[in-house]
Design an enzyme around this catalytic site. Structure first.
Site, PDB file in Angstrom:
ATOM      1  N   PHE A   2       2.442  -3.108  -3.413  1.00  0.00           N
ATOM      2  CA  PHE A   2       2.572  -4.101  -3.920  1.00  0.00           C
ATOM      3  C   PHE A   2       0.571  -4.666  -3.853  1.00  0.00           C
ATOM      4  O   PHE A   2       0.515  -5.274  -4.551  1.00  0.00           O
ATOM      5  CB  PHE A   2       3.167  -4.907  -2.269  1.00  0.00           C
ATOM      6  CG  PHE A   2       2.424  -5.340  -1.433  1.00  0.00           C
ATOM      7  CD1 PHE A   2       1.931  -6.444  -1.194  1.00  0.00           C
ATOM      8  CD2 PHE A   2       2.659  -4.464  -0.647  1.00  0.00           C
ATOM      9  CE1 PHE A   2       1.508  -6.953  -0.119  1.00  0.00           C
ATOM     10  CE2 PHE A   2       2.190  -4.535   1.127  1.00  0.00           C
ATOM     11  CZ  PHE A   2       1.734  -5.343   0.881  1.00  0.00           C
ATOM     12  N   LYS A   3      -0.691  -4.199  -2.917  1.00  0.00           N
ATOM     13  CA  LYS A   3      -2.001  -4.038  -2.953  1.00  0.00           C
ATOM     14  C   LYS A   3      -1.901  -3.781  -4.138  1.00  0.00           C
ATOM     15  O   LYS A   3      -3.698  -4.082  -4.273  1.00  0.00           O
ATOM     16  CB  LYS A   3      -1.971  -3.469  -0.934  1.00  0.00           C
ATOM     17  CG  LYS A   3      -0.884  -3.924  -0.389  1.00  0.00           C
ATOM     18  CD  LYS A   3      -2.103  -2.838   0.517  1.00  0.00           C
ATOM     19  CE  LYS A   3      -0.734  -4.044   2.424  1.00  0.00           C
ATOM     20  NZ  LYS A   3      -1.776  -3.244   4.182  1.00  0.00           N
ATOM     21  N   ASP A   4      -1.910  -2.981  -5.127  1.00  0.00           N
ATOM     22  CA  ASP A   4      -2.369  -3.563  -6.312  1.00  0.00           C
ATOM     23  C   ASP A   4      -2.700  -4.870  -6.735  1.00  0.00           C
ATOM     24  O   ASP A   4      -3.655  -5.101  -8.093  1.00  0.00           O
ATOM     25  CB  ASP A   4      -1.434  -3.045  -7.338  1.00  0.00           C
ATOM     26  CG  ASP A   4      -1.780  -1.032  -6.771  1.00  0.00           C
ATOM     27  OD1 ASP A   4      -3.064  -0.857  -7.242  1.00  0.00           O
ATOM     28  OD2 ASP A   4      -0.985  -0.472  -7.395  1.00  0.00           O
ATOM     29  N   THR A  38      -3.306  -0.210   1.180  1.00  0.00           N
ATOM     30  CA  THR A  38      -4.996  -1.141   0.881  1.00  0.00           C
ATOM     31  C   THR A  38      -5.715   0.015   0.503  1.00  0.00           C
ATOM     32  O   THR A  38      -6.591  -0.304  -0.443  1.00  0.00           O
ATOM     33  CB  THR A  38      -5.155  -2.247   1.815  1.00  0.00           C
ATOM     34  OG1 THR A  38      -4.081  -2.880   2.962  1.00  0.00           O
ATOM     35  CG2 THR A  38      -6.596  -2.428   1.794  1.00  0.00           C
TER      36      THR A  38
END
Length: 435
Positions: free
Chosen positions: A106-108, A139
């Site tokens: 999700f950190k994309d 991350t």
């Protein structure tokens, strides 16, 4: 829009300054001076918009005139070029898959948006931008791929030795070019403390142009609101209007973005934070006493955070009103053994292969529904592709995992990382020596 420090609401800086300075000198975190309220018509008809159109409406409301509309649309179209689909397990439960970006996490969303915002504000004649980031797992890979080859930037990633998965380590140590990795003989909290100390070191800041890519950076928080609105749009298209989001939580930036979306007008009934045994926030919600402790290594390593930085943002959103916050956020804690049970249950009941973080979110969503039955959609967030956690998933189940494009290419690449003790003087010396 201007931004203030959570430690000093009289401080005001531009969006550009908040992005590049990342951490105010008073050690607070930047927040928008006012929470913009989205047009009710937009919310009511949100299912008619594309993901990118929704993202633009939100970003434009927060950033305002700091980035002209046409430029902001270009940034969003480049950064958010992958989906975040809802996958329904049954009529009332869905997974929001946030791992369809280049690092499978999700950190994309935050890393790609932030790298392009920084690129937009940077001039060719500017001093090299040194991006420092501490990672507990995902991350690092997202930032590495988000900034790889971006002109005028250099990224230094600190990660805890032996506490990230093999795929996670490969994603952040095999890039080269403008990406450097430091393997710290300590915990994520140690890595985070070294980064924060660097930002508050006047001498180092005179020599280097430092900024952060951690979730403390406001440019990471803003794009994470996008997928909450997009999830609601997908629910609306299915005729569903009431939702409870369950978020696997470590540094609490992800759920913090959801709460910001709620404050902007997203109609969410409740938020649930699922944590591993690093339970600082669940204990706070039970007792009212915020007592950080040293982080403990678990299967869900991206959540191994004993002192979550973003919690102050959440308290700020609720103006430190404990009762209001507790009324909107519940929390549940799970051990590694319980996490394994969650992964097994998801596969046995739904043939869904989940990473440990996703399994914790699933367990927390089920626990909340059991205590609060009703007619609402329960959406839990899947924050990483299961291919990143082969060691944590049952080997027979892992055989069912379909590797995303590019994942197989990571294996066999040389590891490019330097060892570092938990010693700020040594970290500072490394940064200066390798300037």
């Amino acid at each position: 829009m201007q931004f203030y420090s959570t430690n000093n609401k009289d401080l005001r800086v531009s969006f550009q300054e908040a992005v590049f300075n990342s951490l105010p000198q008073d050690k607070g975190l930047y927040m928008p001076e006012a929470i913009p309220q989205l047009d009710p018509y937009f919310i009511k008809n949100i299912q008619q918009y594309s993901f990118q159109e929704i993202a633009f409406q939100i970003a434009n409301a927060i950033i305002g005139k700091d980035i002209p509309a046409d430029d902001l649309k270009k940034i969003i179209n480049e950064a958010i070029n992958f989906d975040a689909p809802l996958v329904f397990l049954n009529a009332e439960t869905a997974v929001l898959e946030l791992f369809h970006g280049p690092s499978y996490a999700f950190k994309d969303f935050g890393a790609r948006f932030m790298s392009r915002v920084m690129g937009y504000f940077s001039n060719k004649g500017d001093q090299l931008l040194d991006v420092l980031v501490a990672t507990s797992g995902d991350t690092g890979g997202a930032v590495a791929l988000g900034f790889l080859g971006v002109e005028g930037t250099r990224v230094t990633i600190l990660y805890p030795k032996g506490k990230v998965s093999k795929v996670q380590e490969e994603q952040l140590t095999t890039n080269g070019q403008n990406i450097r990795a430091l393997e710290v003989d300590g915990t994520f909290d140690d890595c985070q403390a070294l980064v924060k100390q660097a930002f508050n070191d006047p001498e180092l800041n005179q020599k280097l142009r430092l900024t952060s890519a951690n979730s403390i950076n406001i440019a990471r928080l803003i794009p994470q609101t996008f997928y909450y609105f997009w999830a609601y749009a997908q629910l609306k298209s299915q005729g569903l209007n009431e939702v409870v989001f369950t978020v696997p939580s470590g540094n609490f930036g992800n759920i913090g973005a959801g709460l910001l979306a709620y404050k902007m007008g997203l109609p969410v009934s409740h938020f649930v934070a699922g944590t591993n045994v690093n339970d600082t926030v669940p204990r706070f919600l039970n007792s009212g006493a915020y007592e950080p402790k040293a982080s403990i290594q678990t299967l869900a390593n991206a959540m191994d955070v004993g002192n979550p930085s973003n919690w102050v943002r959440i308290q700020d959103l609720f103006e430190n009103n404990f009762e209001e916050l507790k009324g909107m956020v519940s929390s549940y804690t799970y051990t590694d053994e319980e996490t394994k049970v969650g992964m097994d249950e998801l596969f046995n009941k739904y043939k869904y292969v989940a990473c440990p973080h996703t399994a914790i979110a699933y367990l927390a969503s089920e626990a909340y529904r059991k205590e609060h039955p009703g007619e609402y959609a329960s959406v839990f967030l899947s924050t990483a592709h299961p291919c990143k956690f082969p060691e944590a998933i049952d080997s027979d189940v892992y055989k069912q995992v379909k590797l995303p494009v590019g994942a197989e290419n990571l294996h066999g690449k040389p590891k490019l990382a330097e060892d570092l003790e938990v010693d700020y003087a040594a970290f500072k010396d490394y940064l200066i020596r390798n300037n």
